[in-house]
Design an enzyme around this catalytic site. Structure first.
Site: not given
Lengths: 447, 447, 447, 447
Positions: B272, B311
């Site tokens: 930490s 497409r």
């Protein structure tokens, strides 16, 4: 009118709504408890007459679904109030048998197995509509093997295709998707029987015998408990997601082709409340609504899979609603789509007319491919671009322009020149691909 | 520092970030174009020396990725600026060959095939970490086959299990999920080659030969064009979603077991910035972050599958980013999880101590199952409930209380009474289930 | 080429990619640490010269972003390796000051505040493109206040509208959505400073003074720590979701209107790699891709909000990537959309022609509304339906048919009859609505 | 038992299920049609007696919800079969009035306005439970203003906090989220009245007057038609998402604090079907299930917002189901959460005991902050690390160890030394922050 058919009307079908109705859910839960009692009796864990007593007494009719639903919110599962209510029901008929109800089981055993039983029935229902759809798509494709139409990319005219090829692409995608879905469905048809923490400890020495007999009774596969391992259900709901998306692609295409300005295919139905002239893509709308809602259901299920230890707090409690919605959504979509395709009207003449309306500029690529070997790509590009500009400026067709362009007419064969804007001459291997798609290679798994 | 490693630091690994880096993406696109040229030459569609020229000239180094990315936003695909830039590059070396670049192909042919090539390499990368994880989980399960611990349901103590069973459950779920994923990955390894509208028309008579040779060159399976049929990619990303969820379940369990108040297992790492005493479940945090982000990526892909005609406008353009994120997310998760499990410390004594700390009330179910056949369920329930209350009131153990309860001690055997709160006696078929899970039945498909 | 611009090329812009680049992220983190040191010095918690030393020594250039990213995966946050690296950097220049770095802060204080600082700059960037879009939409609407076109419902012709009304609807939706977004952005511009568990205990007696000074230094609002209360960021990302959806609706409309068969509006750009004749809705494709990806990012953020206690394990670690993607996605969309609208070409003649092409059947509703008071709704419906059928059968216009239908011509005024199929006569209150939409009532909040 | 209460039992409440029942939905649709008739009569568009006739004849009882739901799937909206059925109903009573039903309106006018009417009532229902929750949270916070407990980060002990601060954080987050939600709810309370294409053309010259009168009749705000501009509904559902996430964070915290190994707070309810000793976080499970399902609903809505032209095909048809699910999900969550908090038991002694059980290592940061000014950070870190190791090795407390460490005891004051591990001395500004959170600054908008 305590039911909620209207608000969800576009998200299910009658038969699927019935499958997930209170009566049907309760019956599935009863089926589990009765099968468990039978299995436990067979294994010698409880008396045979207790199993008989439970089987005789357990009745959907005597149960108060609304009360069970209400109590479910206090115990975070419908199973606890259900078992309590069922025990009261059995006790009223046969108090001796009541104590052997739910033998060795935990609440999730009944809720999971009941869900699996409902899902198994749902498989049959969806399969029926899927078969309708597959048959209709294959027929549509065959019927239009030589029907030319515009290929369209980014919603703009591209080179021609056949409608048969397009329909074959639809077919192959839903067919592959169904294959995955059907496999996932079979994989998910497993019994849940683990007891409090998944060791089957409460079932004592008879545990394995009960588990096997229970699975056999219910027509499900046996498996170790899967209380917090939801991947089989997850595979089912993601496969439902993929399947619905494949349907959604077809629906989007059909809705686009139905536009008045395109007018190449038509759904049979679809009026309007205000516009007497309209013919709406209503079936497609139902499918697209399903495809709009499905991905969120898939995401919800996936997020809910992070289930704590031996039973989750939150994840599993979210599942019934999500899975039932997912099945109904997909089921509503395939039912609608099958009907759309079965009744689809195709305007082949308009398809060709829409090619013609481009004045042949969609054949520019063809010209480019023919000219490049003769003069190099840059020069070819120059010739073609000039011809397109002339086409746009004059309103004459691209073919006509090209035939009068010496740079092109000097190097191309007469046949190429004459047929430059005939769609039939620029279909590539469309027909071979179409056949491949209809006769698709399996997905590397038993189907 | 134009790269964006930091903002995405917890969402990838170095090797996967490299896989999707500009250099790697460009190389995959070049690989497609070179293989296409070779295939076209082999088929007789373009001169052999053109293929040689393209292969010789095409180099990642000469391409400006930033410029291609910028131009991509104007053409809605990176392929167009890429092909233009590559053509310039080839032309500078060998102007004759340049015109044969990208022969018969469309922009989506190169972008899809490049993606597939990258995915294939990603498969190998993830497989490495998955194997590490599977091995570590199996060893962990074997090592703790007899280590008893609390089963926990809804985060509350339930009946005991073994840590070996728990680890076997983790193993089986990730193993099944990998099996699905690996299958989806293989299914997705198909070439894309369709030309403008998916008919391969531009490739002319050589189309099929080119398509086959191209696939062979690239080590991909041949297939009809799938420009707007994205189910194979969809199956891959949903399988990544399921796999990541299975990892997330393990991470959630480990993080919960690491809580100081539980303290049963420990990750190796995790300091930490402010608290010198801390030992964080950092690896689990990375995995859970991945599992948090993944369902949204799956949903995005499914949404994008409604692709228009030949497409799409929008759907396909969303894919590169989504798929690359999905692969990196899953890959980061499995790498972190494998390390967590490989280096996991297990405190078996604390596991037993946490059972003891319940004062034996977790054995109430056992007492109930033993007493019910003797006195009926209602009476048994009464005895057990009273004993639990006495346990809570006095601080004595449930077993001790029960042994001093005549209603119980009169009907149970001495052995049952003495062992009522020994976890080893209430493990059901945990060990048999553990072995089944490690030796799992395949999922009904070739694995 | 370690950056990944290509794979994400359609999901960002250059300026936003730069904003989230390593250099920019590191600078924002440094900005926090320097401002914290200054604030702590001002409050008397650390020596002034320590703050000076930190400010002098802290430099992006000396930090190794790739190494920090790698280490981040071990500590589940980039902040720990960043602070360590920065401390080394400061220590090398001024060892006395180094110990006062990161005074009283926790890792999430720096990562959250850095994110907020980046977001604040992103606000300015998006605002620029949003303003371009709003101006362009308002001008477009004004320019086409009287341009009639087909209203279209379910992709079918409905009654006529004006293009000005349509553009005003686009304007109002994006404008309302920007208003919400801008508010959320302002609300989110709060400092994070809470220390290890959100009590600011490590900052001792100076805590409040430091917190205020820190906020002031950075131009952010002060607020109690919000380590696990992510609603402000959540409100921002959901507002980005709504905004992007509003853009997506415009893009879908434009792409549909650009279809060759409709041909009413055109984007300026958009070529093709293979089809020389094409003009693609490329900008719309970028916007629709963004709108396809955004809902999943929103969902991911919401999932991640279930953050444990005083710092989460998983949820917060997922945020940087999700938020940065969300901002870039929305930013890419508005930039593309603004350009599309600014450069949009409108073909008013074709709009009218498309109305004409319906042969007037879209005026059936008008006829129905005029006839109903004269003959009742059922009779009117009959007359209109017959007229539509005649129109379809004969190819004559609906107006012409109606004028020759005695049942209609006997009861309608000459003016009504003559003008029955003039779109200008059936626009309802389109112009008044258009003005209202452009001059929209605010959303019940300060804007 | 045609209703589906069980399958969705954990995803709603009785009162909300009733709100979205068929009877209630039909009533809302009737309310629209009657109000429209009254408004049209007031404006002079239709005869007063027609409005009277419609008002008199329209009755939920005569309508067949199941049939309307079925037909809805053919027209892609429940409105068309509803209007047809209602017209038949009115015609049976008063044939003259029937023709004036639905005057000038389109199907989406009735379905949207009906939804808005239901939402308005839902607002009141949720507000009731939200108020319960806010009151309970504020009381809980006040009652525990000085109750110390562990702060926990990444599920590990961090520095101490007060339970009052924690509850205040919960309060502030739900309170801010409710504020946003309530605003969104008010903004969404607008009438829909646009006719076929949103120009109100069918309503003729009376259009504006009808629109205003209709809104007034229904107690809704007037607005231009918003048929395909769904941002107001979108803002509502995203705000429901944020609100539910804020509830989910509380539920996750409570469920974690309820773990037997933590045992700091307890829900009142929650038994088990098999384990007589259990006390489950059942309310939290319901809330977490809601928070698991909600993000997917939000995503579905956002994706559905890409609505085509003047009425969409798919997007809008997905909304009823999604919005009704969203409201019920959030409503079920807040009802459950309010009850959990109202009835929460807090074990303050255990909270302190859990701090003590860390042996004081959570005060390492405090020692570090005190020592650093005396000896520099590196030396201080060394002292603290050594002390932690000694604490772990010996089982003595961190404070005791430190007091016997000359390097520390020589430089710290006696008071600091003695109180080094008293949680009350290391709460920073917890109480001030708590008060700020309870007395929160508004969100920059009228509340």
């Amino acid at each position: 009118m305590t039911s909620s058919r209207l608000i969800d009307s576009l998200a299910t079908t009658d038969v699927l709504a019935a499958l997930f109705s209170d009566a049907s859910v309760l019956q599935a839960m009863i089926d589990f408890e009765v099968a468990l009692a039978r299995a436990a009796a067979r294994a010698g864990a409880i008396p045979e007459q207790a199993a008989d007593g439970i089987a005789r007494a357990a009745r959907v009719e005597g149960l108060d679904a609304a009360a069970i639903a209400r109590d479910a919110r206090h115990s975070a599962t419908p199973s606890i109030p259900f078992v309590n209510a069922l025990r009261d029901q059995v006790r009223a008929v046969d108090s001796g048998s009541a104590q052997f109800l739910h033998w060795g089981a935990t609440s999730q055993d009944v809720s999971d197995t009941a869900l699996v039983l409902l899902l198994k029935r749902a498989h049959v229902i969806l399969a029926r509509d899927h078969t309708r759809l597959e048959v209709a798509l294959a027929q549509l494709s065959d019927a239009h093997a030589t029907t030319v139409m515009l290929g369209r990319t980014l919603l703009q005219p591209a080179t021609p295709i056949t409608f048969g090829l397009k329909a074959a692409g639809w077919y192959a995608a839903v067919s592959r998707s169904w294959s995955r879905l059907s496999q996932a469905w079979d994989d998910a048809a497993v019994v849940q029987f683990g007891g409090a923490a998944g060791t089957r400890a409460a079932a004592g020495e008879h545990a394995d015998a009960i588990a096997s007999a229970l699975a056999a009774q219910l027509g499900l596969a046996p498996a170790p408990p899967w209380h917090t391992d939801r991947d089989r259900l997850g595979a089912l709901i993601t496969a439902l997601g993929l399947y619905t998306a494949a349907l959604g692609k077809i629906a989007r295409d059909v809705a686009l082709l139905m536009q008045a300005e395109v007018a190449e295919v038509f759904e049979a139905g679809g009026g309007s409340s205000t516009l007497p002239h309209k013919r709406n893509p209503s079936g497609c709308a139902v499918v697209l609504a399903a495809a709009t809602r499905m991905p969120g259901l898939v995401a919800a299920f996936l997020f809910g899979m992070l289930q704590e230890h031996e039973r989750s707090v939150g994840g599993s409690q979210a599942e019934w609603s999500t899975v039932a919605s997912g099945v109904q959504t997909a089921g509503g979509a395939v039912a609608a789509m099958a009907t759309v395709i079965e009744d689809l009207t195709v305007d082949s003449a308009r398809m060709r007319a829409n090619i013609d309306a481009t004045h042949g500029v969609v054949f520019a690529e063809r010209a480019l491919m023919l000219l490049t070997p003769k003069m190099g790509r840059d020069a070819a590009q120059q010739v073609v671009t000039t011809a397109i500009e002339a086409t746009r400026a004059t309103g004459r067709s691209f073919g006509e322009v090209l035939r009068k362009t010496p740079a092109a007419s000097d190097v191309l064969t007469a046949e190429d020149l004459l047929g430059i804007d005939e769609p039939e001459r620029y279909l590539g291997t469309a027909e071979a691909l179409r056949k491949q798609l209809l006769d698709r290679v399996p997905l590397g798994r038993t189907e």
